[in-house]
Design a protein around this motif. Structure first.
Motif, PDB file in Angstrom:
ATOM      1  N   GLN A 103       2.295   1.570  -3.546  1.00 41.28           N
ATOM      2  CA  GLN A 103       1.368   2.281  -4.321  1.00 41.28           C
ATOM      3  C   GLN A 103       0.614   3.519  -4.081  1.00 41.28           C
ATOM      4  O   GLN A 103       0.531   3.945  -5.000  1.00 41.28           O
TER       5      GLN A 103
ATOM      6  N   SER B 292      -1.565  -7.535  -6.749  1.00 42.08           N
ATOM      7  CA  SER B 292      -1.499  -7.595  -5.509  1.00 42.08           C
ATOM      8  C   SER B 292      -1.978  -8.317  -4.128  1.00 42.08           C
ATOM      9  O   SER B 292      -1.905  -9.054  -3.754  1.00 42.08           O
TER      10      SER B 292
ATOM     11  N   TYR C 135       1.288  -1.324  -0.249  1.00 41.83           N
ATOM     12  CA  TYR C 135      -0.358  -0.426  -0.017  1.00 41.83           C
ATOM     13  C   TYR C 135       1.076   1.551  -0.284  1.00 41.83           C
ATOM     14  O   TYR C 135       0.586   2.037  -0.616  1.00 41.83           O
TER      15      TYR C 135
ATOM     16  N   ALA D  35      -0.827   1.969 -10.709  1.00 40.36           N
ATOM     17  CA  ALA D  35      -1.133   2.127  -9.465  1.00 40.36           C
ATOM     18  C   ALA D  35      -1.681   0.985  -8.987  1.00 40.36           C
ATOM     19  O   ALA D  35      -1.565   0.211  -8.545  1.00 40.36           O
TER      20      ALA D  35
ATOM     21  N   GLY E  98      -2.045  -2.350  -7.355  1.00 38.78           N
ATOM     22  CA  GLY E  98      -3.173  -2.761  -6.322  1.00 38.78           C
ATOM     23  C   GLY E  98      -3.504  -4.254  -5.922  1.00 38.78           C
ATOM     24  O   GLY E  98      -3.941  -4.633  -5.514  1.00 38.78           O
TER      25      GLY E  98
END
Length: 92
Positions: A15, A48, A12, A41, A45
């Motif tokens: 990001q 991820s 995070y 980005a 995220g």
């Protein structure tokens, strides 16, 4: 100062930094590239969020896994498409 403990919180933070770089690009001039960086980005995220285990999601988790992945993917793709399809303005 201690850094984030969970893997999701670290992602995070990365990001967030990428979004700030993209916003800096928007302010500096190459707005299409900046908006595409911000969109990338969010896609990063989403990817991820799909691979980080639930016990390590930290700040990366907002709602359920499916909702988080869907929302970040849609937002990222929308921003990238926006950067690609807006026509150049005359005199710029």
């Amino acid at each position: 100062m201690k850094g984030p403990r969970s893997r999701g919180s670290q992602i995070y933070l990365v990001q967030l930094l990428v979004v700030l770089v993209g916003l800096g690009m928007v302010v500096a001039g190459p707005w299409r590239g900046g908006v595409a960086v911000v969109g990338s980005a969010f896609i990063l995220g989403a990817v991820s969020r799909s691979v980080v285990p639930v016990s390590h999601t930290g700040m990366l988790r907002v709602r359920g896994k499916f909702f988080d992945m869907l929302w970040m993917t849609l937002l990222g793709v929308a921003l990238i498409v926006l950067a690609l399809v807006i026509p150049d303005q005359p005199g710029r």
